[in-house]
Design an enzyme around this catalytic site. Structure first.
Site, mmCIF file in Angstrom:
data_model
loop_
_atom_site.group_PDB
_atom_site.id
_atom_site.type_symbol
_atom_site.label_atom_id
_atom_site.label_comp_id
_atom_site.label_asym_id
_atom_site.label_seq_id
_atom_site.Cartn_x
_atom_site.Cartn_y
_atom_site.Cartn_z
ATOM 1 N N LYS A 22 0.837 -1.204 0.000
ATOM 2 C CA LYS A 22 0.000 0.000 0.000
ATOM 3 C C LYS A 22 0.876 1.259 0.000
ATOM 4 O O LYS A 22 0.662 2.172 -0.810
ATOM 5 C CB LYS A 22 -0.897 0.017 1.248
ATOM 6 N N ASN A 23 1.851 1.282 0.888
ATOM 7 C CA ASN A 23 2.634 2.515 1.045
ATOM 8 C C ASN A 23 3.600 2.771 -0.108
ATOM 9 O O ASN A 23 4.126 3.875 -0.239
ATOM 10 C CB ASN A 23 3.389 2.502 2.382
ATOM 11 N N CYS A 116 -5.317 13.178 13.291
ATOM 12 C CA CYS A 116 -5.700 11.794 13.029
ATOM 13 C C CYS A 116 -5.445 10.996 14.283
ATOM 14 O O CYS A 116 -4.788 11.462 15.203
ATOM 15 C CB CYS A 116 -4.966 11.255 11.810
ATOM 16 N N ARG A 121 0.483 14.747 13.185
ATOM 17 C CA ARG A 121 1.045 14.514 11.847
ATOM 18 C C ARG A 121 1.071 15.748 10.945
ATOM 19 O O ARG A 121 0.378 15.817 9.930
ATOM 20 C CB ARG A 121 0.285 13.369 11.156
ATOM 21 N N ASP A 306 4.788 0.751 12.016
ATOM 22 C CA ASP A 306 3.590 0.089 11.490
ATOM 23 C C ASP A 306 3.478 -1.372 11.920
ATOM 24 O O ASP A 306 2.494 -2.030 11.585
ATOM 25 C CB ASP A 306 3.568 0.180 9.951
ATOM 26 N N ARG A 398 -8.616 -0.342 4.544
ATOM 27 C CA ARG A 398 -7.725 0.663 3.967
ATOM 28 C C ARG A 398 -6.370 0.057 3.629
ATOM 29 O O ARG A 398 -5.683 0.541 2.739
ATOM 30 C CB ARG A 398 -7.503 1.810 4.970
HETATM 31 C C1 UD1 Z 1 4.443 7.009 6.407
HETATM 32 C C2 UD1 Z 1 3.570 5.795 6.233
HETATM 33 C C3 UD1 Z 1 3.073 5.296 7.576
HETATM 34 C C4 UD1 Z 1 4.258 5.063 8.501
HETATM 35 C C5 UD1 Z 1 5.172 6.272 8.570
HETATM 36 C C6 UD1 Z 1 6.429 6.038 9.375
HETATM 37 C C7 UD1 Z 1 2.527 6.087 4.060
HETATM 38 C C8 UD1 Z 1 1.302 6.394 3.289
HETATM 39 N N1 UD1 Z 1 2.432 6.158 5.393
HETATM 40 O O1 UD1 Z 1 3.646 8.022 7.006
HETATM 41 O O2 UD1 Z 1 2.356 4.085 7.362
HETATM 42 O O3 UD1 Z 1 3.774 4.774 9.802
HETATM 43 O O4 UD1 Z 1 5.559 6.668 7.248
HETATM 44 O O5 UD1 Z 1 7.111 4.941 8.885
HETATM 45 O O6 UD1 Z 1 3.553 5.742 3.510
HETATM 46 N N2 UD1 Z 1 6.362 14.869 10.718
HETATM 47 C C9 UD1 Z 1 6.430 16.215 10.999
HETATM 48 N N3 UD1 Z 1 6.411 17.117 9.968
HETATM 49 C C10 UD1 Z 1 6.309 16.708 8.671
HETATM 50 C C11 UD1 Z 1 6.255 15.336 8.378
HETATM 51 C C12 UD1 Z 1 6.282 14.427 9.437
HETATM 52 O O7 UD1 Z 1 6.509 16.607 12.158
HETATM 53 O O8 UD1 Z 1 6.280 17.572 7.768
HETATM 54 C C13 UD1 Z 1 6.349 13.903 11.826
HETATM 55 C C14 UD1 Z 1 5.007 13.175 11.890
HETATM 56 O O9 UD1 Z 1 4.053 13.897 12.626
HETATM 57 C C15 UD1 Z 1 5.384 11.885 12.558
HETATM 58 C C16 UD1 Z 1 6.797 11.616 12.048
HETATM 59 O O10 UD1 Z 1 7.285 12.867 11.573
HETATM 60 O O11 UD1 Z 1 5.412 12.033 13.945
HETATM 61 C C17 UD1 Z 1 6.855 10.576 10.935
HETATM 62 O O12 UD1 Z 1 6.122 11.020 9.822
HETATM 63 P P1 UD1 Z 1 6.449 10.547 8.333
HETATM 64 O O13 UD1 Z 1 7.739 9.817 8.313
HETATM 65 O O14 UD1 Z 1 6.303 11.731 7.439
HETATM 66 O O15 UD1 Z 1 5.295 9.498 8.052
HETATM 67 P P2 UD1 Z 1 4.136 9.552 6.982
HETATM 68 O O16 UD1 Z 1 4.697 9.847 5.636
HETATM 69 O O17 UD1 Z 1 3.006 10.368 7.488
#
Ligand code: UD1
Length: 419
Positions: A22-23, A116, A121, A306, A398
């Protein structure tokens, strides 16, 4: 709304084929907007999030044909710039259309993803990095409105190796003018898959799998065929389904190379797993007693957040105690409360959960709060005595392709009912 009913206590047996990730599929689908020629994808899983992404692509002006797990995407005409709130609010990954839209048409409006269940996030790292490439953003009426002339290459160092941020920037950089260097980039296998896909379309990305990605912008991409990486989180979840039922299970189409941390922890717990990184199958066999271990979630190649909820279910029935520390997301222990309704003993302090193992779980009605939380409840239900009913099962839909069908084929007693 559907609910899932399980009658626990059946050891899983047989073979299961792992679906496409999925990711990996989500960013790859959105990256198709960068390509004005035809893209043919294989191994796209049949999931609610994929349907949402296909709908989003269509609303943005792409043509999508779907034939089972094969998708053909054409983004040959002028794209629209606005991702509607109704879609974005159901799937945070919609924010990944920012990079491709800015690169392709110089405009993007995406609803700001709301709070969420697993934490706030934010997307600040995505926005500040895109600004370095020449994009400007305003937040208006709950929307992120971005615009730019042609994006230009930049040297970006992420404060944190954000998965989505790295993907957004990778997509933006592919058509930008000049070279982009992403430092402290996330190294997740799904990012490697996105980069491999883009390169198959004619992009020039180097450094996949490392924390430094170098992208030379190209004027356009070409037609391509690509098969999406299998899902390491689905695979890990089935490993635990076997371990928690003392089953005997073989996983096929399994991305073993991407699962070191999970396999390592399962072996440390005493689980018997055969298979190595050079293969695409893993076999798990009954091995008597398993015991608790300590886990701390980390960016890849560390232990994946995850898989945290699923390990909590397994540790609840393992012997002894284990400490789980969640370092990636705030508030990602929503499943603990529900696992306790099934008889688990878990004590949460801040971002740590102490799991006291050795519990005999017994069925109850529980509520799924997010995707991986739902999976942990299914796993606990497979091990519990009696009947477990999981409500709000749409979370599971999902991210897990046909889960109850796959589990039933392996001997689990599980079915779906309407509320
Ligand atoms: C992706 C995955 C999710 C997985 C996560 C971490 C997808 C669709 N989702 O989520 O399943 O759990 O990686 O492996 O691929 N953060 C900030 N600012 C930002 C971006 C992130 O503070 O601009 C923080 C987030 O709030 C979170 C952490 O960084 O606490 C990790 O986020 P991120 O690595 O971006 O994960 P996702 O891309 O949301």
């Amino acid at each position: 709304m559907d609910k899932l009913i399980l009658e626990g206590g059946c050891p899983l047996q047989g073979e299961v084929t792992i679906s496409g990730s999925k990711n990996a599929a989500l960013p790859i689908l959105l990256a198709c907007m960068l390509n004005s020629e035809e893209v043919k994808l294989q191994g796209v899983p049949d999931l609610l999030d994929i349907q949402t992404t296909v709908r989003l692509l269509q609303l943005l002006g792409c043509q999508v044909e779907q034939n089972g797990s094969a998708l053909t995407i054409r983004a040959e005409h002028e794209l629209h710039h606005e991702a509607p709130y109704d879609l974005v609010r159901t799937m945070r990954a919609s924010v990944l259309c920012l990079g491709p839209l800015l690169a392709r048409i110089g405009r993007a409006t995406v609803a700001l993803p709301g709070g969420c269940a697993i934490g706030s996030r934010p997307v600040d790292l995505h926005l500040s990095a895109l600004e370095k490439m020449g994009a400007a953003f305003v937040i208006e009426g709950g929307d992120i409105k971005g615009s730019c002339p042609r994006l230009r290459g930049a040297h970006i160092s992420f404060d944190f190796p954000t998965v989505g941020g790295t993907e957004n920037l990778l997509m933006a950089a592919v058509l930008a003018e000049g070279e982009t260097i992403l430092e402290n980039a996330a190294k997740e296998p799904e990012i490697q898959d996105l980069a491999n896909f883009l390169n198959a379309c004619g992009a020039r990305i180097e450094g996949q799998g490392t924390s430094i990605l170098r992208i030379q912008g190209v004027p356009g991409l070409q037609a391509c065929r690509y098969t999406v990486l299998p899902d390491r989180i689905e695979a890990g979840t089935y490993l635990i389904a076997a371990a928690i039922t003392n089953g005997d299970l073989t996983l096929r189409n399994c991305p073993v190379w991407a699962m070191d941390a999970v396999i390592y922890k399962l072996r440390e717990m005493g689980v018997d797993i055969a298979g190595d990184a050079g293969t695409d199958s893993l076999t798990i066999r009954p091995n008597g007693e398993i015991h608790g271990v300590d886990i701390s979630t980390q960016p890849y190649p560390g232990f994946p957040t995850d898989m945290q909820a699923q390990f909590m279910a397994l540790m609840s029935v393992a012997q002894g105690s284990g400490l789980i520390t969640e370092t990636i997301f705030e508030n990602r222990f929503m499943h603990a409360q529900e696992l306790m309704r099934l008889g688990a003993k878990i004590k949460i302090t801040g971002n740590s959960a102490l799991v006291r193992g050795g519990q005999n779980l017994s069925g109850a009605t529980v509520m799924a709060s997010d995707l991986r939380a739902s999976a942990s409840l299914v796993l606990a239900g497979l091990a519990a005595r009696g009947t477990t009913t999981i409500r709000r099962i749409y979370h599971l839909d999902r991210g897990y392709e046909h889960m109850e069908t796959k589990l039933s084929r392996l001997g689990a007693r599980v079915w779906r009912e309407q509320e």
